[in-house]
Design an enzyme around this catalytic site. Structure first.
Site, PDB file in Angstrom:
ATOM      1  N   ASP A 122     -58.060 -52.048  15.710  1.00 29.47           N
ATOM      2  CA  ASP A 122     -57.394 -52.412  17.127  1.00 29.47           C
ATOM      3  C   ASP A 122     -57.937 -51.624  17.982  1.00 29.47           C
ATOM      4  OD1 ASP A 122     -55.903 -53.406  19.009  1.00 29.47           O
ATOM      5  OD2 ASP A 122     -54.087 -53.616  17.807  1.00 29.47           O
ATOM      6  N   ASP A 132     -57.775 -55.340  22.169  1.00 28.37           N
ATOM      7  CA  ASP A 132     -56.649 -55.296  23.051  1.00 28.37           C
ATOM      8  C   ASP A 132     -56.796 -55.617  24.603  1.00 28.37           C
ATOM      9  OD1 ASP A 132     -53.603 -54.401  23.064  1.00 28.37           O
ATOM     10  OD2 ASP A 132     -54.271 -53.218  24.745  1.00 28.37           O
ATOM     11  N   GLU A 184     -57.604 -60.339  22.465  1.00 28.07           N
ATOM     12  CA  GLU A 184     -56.352 -60.741  22.982  1.00 28.07           C
ATOM     13  C   GLU A 184     -56.730 -61.207  24.591  1.00 28.07           C
ATOM     14  OE1 GLU A 184     -51.894 -58.853  23.820  1.00 28.07           O
ATOM     15  OE2 GLU A 184     -53.575 -57.692  24.447  1.00 28.07           O
ATOM     16  N   HIS A 191     -46.733 -58.012  17.064  1.00 25.36           N
ATOM     17  CA  HIS A 191     -45.752 -56.720  17.095  1.00 25.36           C
ATOM     18  C   HIS A 191     -45.304 -56.990  18.650  1.00 25.36           C
ATOM     19  CE1 HIS A 191     -49.842 -56.058  18.785  1.00 25.36           C
ATOM     20  NE2 HIS A 191     -49.351 -55.081  19.543  1.00 25.36           N
ATOM     21  N   ASP A 192     -45.759 -58.097  19.286  1.00 25.86           N
ATOM     22  CA  ASP A 192     -45.170 -58.132  20.988  1.00 25.86           C
ATOM     23  C   ASP A 192     -44.426 -59.440  21.062  1.00 25.86           C
ATOM     24  OD1 ASP A 192     -46.940 -56.120  21.545  1.00 25.86           O
ATOM     25  OD2 ASP A 192     -48.569 -57.470  22.234  1.00 25.86           O
TER      26      ASP A 192
HETATM   27  C1  NOJ Z   1     -51.229 -55.681  24.052  1.00 21.21           C
HETATM   28  C2  NOJ Z   1     -50.781 -54.961  22.907  1.00 21.21           C
HETATM   29  O1  NOJ Z   1     -50.485 -56.000  21.923  1.00 21.21           O
HETATM   30  C3  NOJ Z   1     -49.490 -54.473  23.316  1.00 21.21           C
HETATM   31  O2  NOJ Z   1     -48.469 -53.967  22.138  1.00 21.21           O
HETATM   32  C4  NOJ Z   1     -49.682 -53.186  24.245  1.00 21.21           C
HETATM   33  O3  NOJ Z   1     -48.093 -52.912  24.690  1.00 21.21           O
HETATM   34  C5  NOJ Z   1     -50.532 -53.833  25.280  1.00 21.21           C
HETATM   35  N1  NOJ Z   1     -51.615 -54.546  25.024  1.00 21.21           N
HETATM   36  C6  NOJ Z   1     -51.061 -52.487  25.941  1.00 21.21           C
HETATM   37  O4  NOJ Z   1     -52.142 -51.942  25.328  1.00 21.21           O
END
Ligand code: NOJ
Length: 575
Positions: free
Chosen positions: A132, A228, A285, A358-359
């Site tokens: 990541d 990310d 992402e 995870h989000d």
């Molecule tokens: C996306 C990540 O998936 C998340 O977990 C993170 O808090 C934010 N970007 C900031 O890096």
């Protein structure tokens, strides 16, 4: 009358009677031959949140040796790669997404030797390790930032985004996106937490340092990258206030800085300096990239192999801004449309299929009505996950049908965005009870409770005190129990994964949605030559008439077959 109109106007018809073989030609929404596909297109990816996966030291926090220990389990899911969320040194303000050293391992997670062993052991099982990259921001404890903030004249003074005046931008985790730094006498920008200062991509030295870090992991044997928050790296040419969108008097930074003009110049350079010539995959992402711009972002003409866009997972939020208490009701047809649009927009490239990470809260709670049988719902979502076109991404626990956790008080939550959203809800006038309702529904900690391996203490996750409580359903829902049950969610995942890995139609076939306006069923087909598969899922808690007949059922989440669909029923038919 075209074929789709014919289907829409018919209640129960024989599919075999009207499904004609698709003629394949180059260009447009066409199937790709399997032999032309890359390894990452033919297998699924398993996502691991190392902190919550398996603790081998008793520290209460999962580690890399825990991942090594479970490689056979992961391999049993038929995956070709593991995406590990950040394991680099970090103060853990945002659980590793605040990196203090890009080329090392946090001692909580192990050592570089553990990483190397993980790569080697995974490789023996035909699995690559995906790293990541968090390149929009670092930790405020990163040496780069410590130097940058020390004075306006130090060599790294320009490595972050410093201004004398602040704007009214709200960070994604809530509160102002600017923080005043006494030492330097200026504000720095942070798209996420205060402890996550944004790096200045305008500076070529910064970009080179980041490319070097990425290449470091490739040289260590990484098989690819998840990248990310990439849409935020380019800031607008002018820094000015945005439209106030909440009682806190601020304006969401997402609406101001996501995918700004000029971002692709940086990304093309990134591709050139890191990805080109390597047998890896990249998935970025990218909340906010419009489908019409996808060809510049993904595939041969773009930068990345795949983009995690948010249209289906954020369907309940307006303009992608995750203000939880503003979540709206949405129709199934809107959700299906989001998926179909992504499928169509990536017909000539590739799509990462996902319902969890995870989000996100757990998908069975998010996408199915509250009264649904959650294990049936888990299998129904899996049926979609493995039959849409693209690479399926499984998030740890999803393959067991994990459900949302529910902690009593906001103080029990670890996640920084949960606290930010709670505070925003309170600032907007919601009571604690009202605000907690949204916390229970959307908190990222829902997905971060420890993996449930067995029925022993702490679900076999740790011999110490788990950093986040184990879900209280662990005695009924864990790997050990589901291994033994041929009808479990886990074994359903294994069957579906094996089906997809061996099915040319599922890997390469063309996607078409049927009955898009239907508010109860999601129906789509995958077609390759004269082979056609159809997925049909009942999203309701009641029986629904079967609109298409004639196919042969190959798998479903009910063992027998009726001529109607039962609550939450999912079936794959072959025609
Ligand atoms: C996306 C990540 O998936 C998340 O977990 C993170 O808090 C934010 N970007 C900031 O890096």
């Amino acid at each position: 009358m075209n074929r789709r109109e014919f289907i829409k106007g018919t209640l129960a018809i024989s599919a075999a009677s009207f499904f004609s073989p698709t003629i394949l030609i180059d260009g447009g929404n066409r199937a790709m031959a399997k032999e032309n596909l890359s390894w990452w297109q033919k297998k699924s990816v398993y996502q691991i949140y190392p902190k919550s996966f398996l603790d081998t030291t008793g520290s209460g926090t999962g580690d890399l040796r825990g991942v090594i220990k479970k490689l056979d389990y992961i391999a049993s899911l038929g995956v070709g790669a593991i995406w590990l969320t950040p394991f680099f040194p970090s103060p853990m303000v945002d659980n590793g997404y605040d990196i203090s050293n890009y080329t090392d391992i946090d001692p909580r997670f192990g050592t570089m030797a553990d990483f190397e062993e993980l790569v080697a052991q995974a490789d023996k099982r035909g699995i690559k390790i995906v790293v990541d990259l968090v390149f929009n921001h670092s930790s405020d404890k990163n040496q780069w930032f410590l130097e940058s903030k020390s004075s306006k004249t130090n060599p790294k003074a320009d490595w972050y985004i410093w201004r004398d005046e602040k704007t009214n931008w709200r960070s994604i985790f809530g509160g102002s996106a600017w923080e005043f730094c006494e030492e330097r006498g200026q504000y720095y920008l942070h798209t996420f937490a205060t402890a996550q200062p944004d790096l200045n991509w305008e500076n070529p030295e910064v970009r080179q340092a980041l490319y070097d870090a990425a290449n470091f992991w490739l040289d260590k044997g990484a098989g690819g990258f998840r990248i990310d928050a990439i849409v935020y790296i380019k800031k607008p040419s002018e820094f000015k206030d945005g439209i106030v969108d909440s009682e806190d008097g601020l304006s969401s930074i997402h609406n101001i800085t996501a995918a700004c003009d000029g971002i692709l110049d940086y990304l093309r350079e990134f591709k050139e300096k890191v990805f080109v010539g390597r047998d890896i995959f990249t998935v970025a992402e990218a909340n906010g990239v419009k489908p019409e711009n996808l060809s510049e972002w993904v595939g041969k003409t773009g930068v990345f192999d795949m983009l995690f866009e948010f249209s289906h997972v954020n369907i309940m939020f307006n303009r992608g801004v995750e203000i939880w208490h503003r979540a709206r009701l949405y129709k199934l047809s809107e959700w299906k449309k989001a998926l179909s649009e992504s499928q169509i927009a990536t017909a000539n490239s590739w799509y990462p299929i996902y319902f969890e990470n995870h989000d996100r809260p757990r998908s069975v709670n998010t996408f199915f009505p509250s009264g649904s049988d959650k294990k049936l719902a888990a299998k129904a979502l899996a049926t979609i996950l493995f039959t849409l076109r693209g690479t399926p991404f499984i998030y740890q626990g999803e393959e067991l049908g994990f459900e949302n956790a529910k902690f009593n008080s906001i103080d029990d939550y670890d996640d920084i965005s949960t606290r930010g959203n709670y505070d925003l809800a309170r600032a907007d006038g919601l009571s604690d009870k009202q605000a907690m309702k949204f916390v229970h529904r959307f908190s990222r900690d829902n997905a971060r409770t420890p993996m449930q391996w067995d029925s022993s203490k702490n679900a076999g996750f740790t011999s110490g005190k788990a950093w986040l409580p184990v879900h209280d359903d662990f005695k009924a829902c864990n790997v050990e129990i589901q291994e033994k049950n041929p009808d479990s969610v886990l074994n359903f995942y294994r069957k579906l994964s094996a089906l997809r890995n061996s099915s040319e139609v599922l890997i390469s076939g063309e996607y078409e949605e049927l009955y898009p306006e239907n508010e109860e069923l999601y129906i789509f087909t995958r077609t390759l030559g004269d082979k056609k598969l159809m997925t049909i899922v009942n999203f309701t808690t009641h029986e629904v008439k079967m609109p298409i007949t004639g196919g042969k059922k190959i798998i479903g989440n009910y063992s027998d077959e009726k001529n109607y669909l039962r609550p939450t029923e999912a079936i794959i038919y072959e025609f």
